[in-house]
Structures are given as C-alpha cells and as structure tokens.
Design a protein around this motif. Sequence first.
Motif, PDB file in Angstrom:
ATOM      1  N   GLN A 145      17.921  39.618 -16.105  1.00  0.00           N
ATOM      2  CA  GLN A 145      17.695  38.288 -15.528  1.00  0.00           C
ATOM      3  C   GLN A 145      16.224  37.876 -15.637  1.00  0.00           C
ATOM      4  OE1 GLN A 145      19.477  39.207 -11.761  1.00  0.00           O
ATOM      5  NE2 GLN A 145      21.320  38.022 -12.189  1.00  0.00           N
ATOM      6  N   PHE A 146      15.332  38.852 -15.444  1.00  0.00           N
ATOM      7  CA  PHE A 146      13.902  38.559 -15.619  1.00  0.00           C
ATOM      8  C   PHE A 146      13.653  38.034 -17.036  1.00  0.00           C
ATOM      9  CE2 PHE A 146      12.380  41.321 -12.023  1.00  0.00           C
ATOM     10  CZ  PHE A 146      11.517  40.395 -11.485  1.00  0.00           C
ATOM     11  N   LEU A 147      14.213  38.786 -17.997  1.00  0.00           N
ATOM     12  CA  LEU A 147      13.958  38.439 -19.398  1.00  0.00           C
ATOM     13  C   LEU A 147      14.519  37.064 -19.751  1.00  0.00           C
ATOM     14  CD1 LEU A 147      14.674  41.915 -21.021  1.00  0.00           C
ATOM     15  CD2 LEU A 147      12.486  40.723 -21.009  1.00  0.00           C
ATOM     16  N   SER A 148      15.747  36.786 -19.278  1.00  0.00           N
ATOM     17  CA  SER A 148      16.313  35.493 -19.658  1.00  0.00           C
ATOM     18  C   SER A 148      15.597  34.349 -18.929  1.00  0.00           C
ATOM     19  CB  SER A 148      17.833  35.440 -19.465  1.00  0.00           C
ATOM     20  OG  SER A 148      18.142  35.734 -18.156  1.00  0.00           O
ATOM     21  N   ARG A 149      15.130  34.623 -17.705  1.00  0.00           N
ATOM     22  CA  ARG A 149      14.387  33.580 -16.977  1.00  0.00           C
ATOM     23  C   ARG A 149      13.079  33.269 -17.719  1.00  0.00           C
ATOM     24  NH1 ARG A 149      14.056  29.693 -14.805  1.00  0.00           N
ATOM     25  NH2 ARG A 149      13.380  29.098 -12.735  1.00  0.00           N
ATOM     26  N   ILE A 150      12.398  34.326 -18.167  1.00  0.00           N
ATOM     27  CA  ILE A 150      11.136  34.126 -18.899  1.00  0.00           C
ATOM     28  C   ILE A 150      11.404  33.363 -20.199  1.00  0.00           C
ATOM     29  CG2 ILE A 150       9.282  35.338 -20.149  1.00  0.00           C
ATOM     30  CD1 ILE A 150       9.527  37.538 -17.938  1.00  0.00           C
ATOM     31  N   ALA A 151      12.492  33.753 -20.885  1.00  0.00           N
ATOM     32  CA  ALA A 151      12.822  33.080 -22.147  1.00  0.00           C
ATOM     33  C   ALA A 151      13.144  31.603 -21.903  1.00  0.00           C
ATOM     34  CB  ALA A 151      14.001  33.785 -22.814  1.00  0.00           C
ATOM     35  N   THR A 152      13.867  31.301 -20.818  1.00  0.00           N
ATOM     36  CA  THR A 152      14.220  29.904 -20.516  1.00  0.00           C
ATOM     37  C   THR A 152      12.956  29.095 -20.226  1.00  0.00           C
ATOM     38  OG1 THR A 152      16.239  30.732 -19.514  1.00  0.00           O
ATOM     39  CG2 THR A 152      15.671  28.450 -19.029  1.00  0.00           C
ATOM     40  N   LEU A 153      12.086  29.649 -19.371  1.00  0.00           N
ATOM     41  CA  LEU A 153      10.842  28.937 -19.032  1.00  0.00           C
ATOM     42  C   LEU A 153      10.013  28.702 -20.294  1.00  0.00           C
ATOM     43  CD1 LEU A 153       9.877  30.882 -15.786  1.00  0.00           C
ATOM     44  CD2 LEU A 153      10.344  28.434 -15.920  1.00  0.00           C
ATOM     45  N   ASP A 154      10.020  29.713 -21.154  1.00  0.00           N
ATOM     46  CA  ASP A 154       9.267  29.630 -22.382  1.00  0.00           C
ATOM     47  C   ASP A 154       9.774  28.485 -23.268  1.00  0.00           C
ATOM     48  OD1 ASP A 154       7.204  31.085 -23.774  1.00  0.00           O
ATOM     49  OD2 ASP A 154       8.747  31.409 -25.306  1.00  0.00           O
ATOM     50  N   GLY A 155      11.103  28.431 -23.408  1.00  0.00           N
ATOM     51  CA  GLY A 155      11.719  27.368 -24.226  1.00  0.00           C
ATOM     52  C   GLY A 155      11.394  25.991 -23.659  1.00  0.00           C
ATOM     53  N   GLU A 156      11.527  25.863 -22.340  1.00  0.00           N
ATOM     54  CA  GLU A 156      11.266  24.564 -21.695  1.00  0.00           C
ATOM     55  C   GLU A 156       9.793  24.175 -21.871  1.00  0.00           C
ATOM     56  OE1 GLU A 156      12.541  24.881 -17.629  1.00  0.00           O
ATOM     57  OE2 GLU A 156      14.631  25.180 -18.183  1.00  0.00           O
ATOM     58  N   ALA A 157       8.898  25.162 -21.709  1.00  0.00           N
ATOM     59  CA  ALA A 157       7.458  24.874 -21.835  1.00  0.00           C
ATOM     60  C   ALA A 157       7.142  24.382 -23.249  1.00  0.00           C
ATOM     61  CB  ALA A 157       6.645  26.124 -21.500  1.00  0.00           C
ATOM     62  N   ARG A 158       7.774  24.997 -24.230  1.00  0.00           N
ATOM     63  CA  ARG A 158       7.505  24.586 -25.624  1.00  0.00           C
ATOM     64  C   ARG A 158       7.978  23.159 -25.871  1.00  0.00           C
ATOM     65  NH1 ARG A 158       8.471  29.375 -29.913  1.00  0.00           N
ATOM     66  NH2 ARG A 158       7.484  27.848 -31.240  1.00  0.00           N
ATOM     67  N   GLN A 159       9.141  22.863 -25.306  1.00  0.00           N
ATOM     68  CA  GLN A 159       9.700  21.502 -25.463  1.00  0.00           C
ATOM     69  C   GLN A 159       8.754  20.470 -24.870  1.00  0.00           C
ATOM     70  OE1 GLN A 159      13.549  20.238 -25.498  1.00  0.00           O
ATOM     71  NE2 GLN A 159      13.158  21.284 -27.435  1.00  0.00           N
ATOM     72  N   VAL A 160       8.341  20.701 -23.616  1.00  0.00           N
ATOM     73  CA  VAL A 160       7.469  19.734 -22.934  1.00  0.00           C
ATOM     74  C   VAL A 160       6.128  19.635 -23.665  1.00  0.00           C
ATOM     75  CG1 VAL A 160       6.314  19.173 -20.747  1.00  0.00           C
ATOM     76  CG2 VAL A 160       8.582  20.194 -20.713  1.00  0.00           C
ATOM     77  N   ALA A 161       5.609  20.788 -24.114  1.00  0.00           N
ATOM     78  CA  ALA A 161       4.297  20.794 -24.780  1.00  0.00           C
ATOM     79  C   ALA A 161       4.321  19.922 -26.039  1.00  0.00           C
ATOM     80  CB  ALA A 161       3.900  22.228 -25.123  1.00  0.00           C
ATOM     81  N   MET A 162       5.453  19.955 -26.757  1.00  0.00           N
ATOM     82  CA  MET A 162       5.551  19.182 -28.003  1.00  0.00           C
ATOM     83  C   MET A 162       5.458  17.682 -27.733  1.00  0.00           C
ATOM     84  SD  MET A 162       8.008  21.060 -30.698  1.00  0.00           S
ATOM     85  CE  MET A 162       9.289  21.648 -29.645  1.00  0.00           C
ATOM     86  N   SER A 163       5.883  17.268 -26.519  1.00  0.00           N
ATOM     87  CA  SER A 163       5.839  15.844 -26.197  1.00  0.00           C
ATOM     88  C   SER A 163       4.430  15.411 -25.775  1.00  0.00           C
ATOM     89  CB  SER A 163       6.830  15.528 -25.070  1.00  0.00           C
ATOM     90  OG  SER A 163       6.329  16.058 -23.853  1.00  0.00           O
ATOM     91  N   LEU A 164       3.489  16.348 -25.662  1.00  0.00           N
ATOM     92  CA  LEU A 164       2.159  15.996 -25.132  1.00  0.00           C
ATOM     93  C   LEU A 164       1.118  15.797 -26.245  1.00  0.00           C
ATOM     94  CD1 LEU A 164       2.164  18.308 -21.989  1.00  0.00           C
ATOM     95  CD2 LEU A 164       2.464  15.843 -22.066  1.00  0.00           C
ATOM     96  N   SER A 165       0.755  16.881 -26.898  1.00  0.00           N
ATOM     97  CA  SER A 165      -0.191  16.740 -28.027  1.00  0.00           C
ATOM     98  C   SER A 165      -0.045  17.951 -28.929  1.00  0.00           C
ATOM     99  CB  SER A 165      -1.633  16.650 -27.510  1.00  0.00           C
ATOM    100  OG  SER A 165      -2.064  17.935 -27.085  1.00  0.00           O
ATOM    101  N   ASP A 166      -0.532  17.797 -30.169  1.00  0.00           N
ATOM    102  CA  ASP A 166      -0.426  18.913 -31.123  1.00  0.00           C
ATOM    103  C   ASP A 166      -1.180  20.132 -30.623  1.00  0.00           C
ATOM    104  OD1 ASP A 166       1.096  17.419 -32.714  1.00  0.00           O
ATOM    105  OD2 ASP A 166      -0.449  16.983 -34.231  1.00  0.00           O
ATOM    106  N   GLU A 167      -2.346  19.859 -30.026  1.00  0.00           N
ATOM    107  CA  GLU A 167      -3.188  20.969 -29.568  1.00  0.00           C
ATOM    108  C   GLU A 167      -2.469  21.767 -28.469  1.00  0.00           C
ATOM    109  OE1 GLU A 167      -6.968  19.657 -28.229  1.00  0.00           O
ATOM    110  OE2 GLU A 167      -7.879  21.635 -28.478  1.00  0.00           O
ATOM    111  N   ILE A 168      -1.920  21.026 -27.497  1.00  0.00           N
ATOM    112  CA  ILE A 168      -1.213  21.701 -26.399  1.00  0.00           C
ATOM    113  C   ILE A 168       0.006  22.439 -26.949  1.00  0.00           C
ATOM    114  CG2 ILE A 168       0.115  21.335 -24.272  1.00  0.00           C
ATOM    115  CD1 ILE A 168      -1.794  19.086 -23.551  1.00  0.00           C
ATOM    116  N   ALA A 169       0.728  21.774 -27.859  1.00  0.00           N
ATOM    117  CA  ALA A 169       1.931  22.408 -28.436  1.00  0.00           C
ATOM    118  C   ALA A 169       1.553  23.713 -29.129  1.00  0.00           C
ATOM    119  CB  ALA A 169       2.598  21.452 -29.418  1.00  0.00           C
ATOM    120  N   GLN A 170       0.406  23.705 -29.797  1.00  0.00           N
ATOM    121  CA  GLN A 170      -0.009  24.905 -30.528  1.00  0.00           C
ATOM    122  C   GLN A 170      -0.384  26.038 -29.559  1.00  0.00           C
ATOM    123  OE1 GLN A 170      -3.289  24.289 -33.206  1.00  0.00           O
ATOM    124  NE2 GLN A 170      -3.086  26.385 -33.980  1.00  0.00           N
TER     125      GLN A 170
END
Length: 298
Positions: A167-192
Amino acid sequence: MTDQAVPAARDEARTAPRTFETDTHQSFLAWRRFFWAKAASILILVSAALYGWHHPIPVPNGGTWLGYGLGTIAALLIFWLTWFGWRKRSYSRAGRVQGYLSAHVYLGLSLIVVATLHTGFQFGWNVHTLAYALMMLVIASGLFGVITYVRYPTLMTENRRGMTTQQFLSRIATLDGEARQVAMSLSDEIAQVVAQASQETRVGGSVWRQLSGRDPNCATAAALGCVQDLVRNLPPELAANGRALLVLLSQKVEFLRRMRRDIQYKAIMDIWLYVHVPMTFALLAALTAHIVSVFFYF
Ligand code: HEM
Ligand code: HEM
C-alpha cells in the motif's frame, strides 16, 4: 516515479530483512509466569552459593570439581542454545516458539554468571578467554535483539498506521503520477524537476542506507524545495495548481519518509543476527579448542 523505479522499490522491499512472528514479540519474556526466568535465577543462585562456599587451594579455577561442573553446565547450555536456536525455525506453534525463546533468553543470560564462576576469574590471552569473550559477544548481541523485538513492533505499527508495504508503494506511485500530471500543466521547468525526482525516487539500498532510515539525497525532497521557489513566479491563474503540486510532493515526501523508517526498523531488528549467528559458530570452535586443550594438558 518511473515504471522502472516502482518494481525496483518493490524488490528492495521484498528483500528487506525478515521480521519475527508478530505474536511472539510481546509475551515470550513473561512465558508461563516467568518460568524460565525463575529457573535461570535458581541456576545462578545455586552456582553463586556453591562458589562462595567452595574454597579450593590455591584459587578458584576451571580445574576444580566445581570448575568442571560449572564448565560442563555452561558448555551443555551453549550447545543446547545453538541446537534449539536452529530447530526453532521448524516449530509451527506460536506457544512453543515463545517457550523456546523464553528459555533461550533467560538460560542464555544465566551463562554470564555460570561461565564466569567456572573460570574463577582467571583470564589471559589464550583460547579459553577467547571462548569466553565470544560467548559474551553472543549474549550481548542476543540482548540487543530482545530489546529490538520488544520495542520495534510497536514503533512499526505506529509508523505504518495500518498500511502494508504494498500500500505504501502504490500510494507513492499514485502521488507521483498525479504530481507529474499537475507539473506538466504548469511549466516545462517544473515538469522537468518533477519528472527527474520521479525517476530518481529510491527506497531501501545499502545496509547503511537502510539502517539510517533516511536519504539525505532524497530527490523528491530536493524537488519540493525547488518547486516551492518556482511556483512563486507562476501567473495567478496557475497558482492553485501550483499549490496542489506542493501538497502532492509534500505527501510523497512524507510517505517516503515513513517507508524508509519502516525499512530502518526491519533492518535494526535483523542486523544483530549478523553478529549473533556467526559469533555462535566462532564460539563453538573456540569452546571445542578450549575443552580439547584442557583435557590434553590436565
Ligand atoms: C565441558 C566444559 C568445560 C570444561 C571441561 C572446562 C575445563 C576447564 C579447565 C580444566 C580450566 C582450567 C584451566 C587452567 O587453569 O589453565 C578451565 C578454565 C577456563 N575455562 Fe573452561 N571448561 C569448560 C567450559 C568452558 C566454557 C563454556 C567457557 C566459556 C565460554 C570456559 C572458559 C574458561 C576460561 C576463560 C578459563 C580460564 C582460563 C585461564 O586460566 O586462563 N570454559 N576450563
Ligand atoms: C551463548 C549463548 C547463545 C547462543 C549460543 C545463541 C545461539 C542462537 C542461535 C544459533 C540462534 C538461531 C538464529 C537463527 O534463527 O538464525 C539464536 C536465536 C536467538 N537468540 Fe540466541 N544464543 C545465545 C544467547 C542468547 C541470549 C542471551 C539472548 C537474549 C538475551 C538471545 C536471543 C536470541 C533471540 C531473540 C533469537 C531469535 C532470533 C529469531 O529467530 O528471530 N540469545 N540464538
């Protein structure tokens, strides 16, 4: 987190040190109203009383009748502790394991007195004292192990708050996926920055890394600091998404912190066995040399 990093973390978690059966943690010390604590105390008291009463000439030592008696008891105990330490793995009933562990701990501790009185406090730079020192090392590591078995399961439960490693691992993976999605909507630098943190997310690692329970180079913690600066320059319409990203990254940092701590607890609960078991074999070798040599020369 990348696809490669998730299985890597999972593998490390799977190979994390084994833990002891949970239900044996709490009660083995008090097994059957401290039966083995009482038995070991009697052994200690009788040995001490005989030692106090016995006045051999010239001085107490391993070669008197009491010396031979205590030495034989100590050696038999050591062989028994080793044998049953090994056999314990095949015991399936929790109660039996508890009884064994209780006897192992208290009789093991009684050796401090029985074996010391056997020597008559005659120590030197020889194989006899080597056997004694190794025995003390085995006992000290065992004591450390018992303390971890009593203390760490509670700390682990508090840290896990009902979550499994999976559950720890899948929670981290989910947060990671969501963070990447949101970051892409902000700026290239943040996304990178967020993508790089994702690729470099690691838990576990070397023995020292596991034992420390921390990662001073945690890529997500570094990314969080960096993103905190970058979101300040975002246009107002992206500010809400910026804050959401900070929350996601903070949560990921927190889950990583808890998971590293979980791995640390497991590592501490296991590390002492790397002293206890090899030193047991060194002890058996030195003890055999001691017994053979005294029979040779006496
Ligand atoms: C069957 C079991 C044992 C027998 C027959 C035995 C026999 C002896 C004898 C005859 C001595 C006197 C040696 C001397 O004065 O030079 C001695 C001393 C000693 N024994 Fe044992 N022993 C046994 C078990 C143990 C155990 C389990 C330990 C500790 C792990 C131990 C540690 C020592 C030490 C440190 C000395 C003092 C050596 C010295 O005088 O420098 N022995 N033992
Ligand atoms: C000279 C005395 C001792 C010897 C020869 C000895 C030997 C062993 C051996 C061979 C094992 C099996 C390890 C395994 O399952 O891989 C073991 C387990 C254990 N020993 Fe000892 N031991 C001694 C004293 C002690 C003492 C004094 C304590 C505690 C105060 C202790 C605590 C433990 C514990 C808690 C385990 C269970 C580890 C586990 O299965 O998770 N031992 N010991």
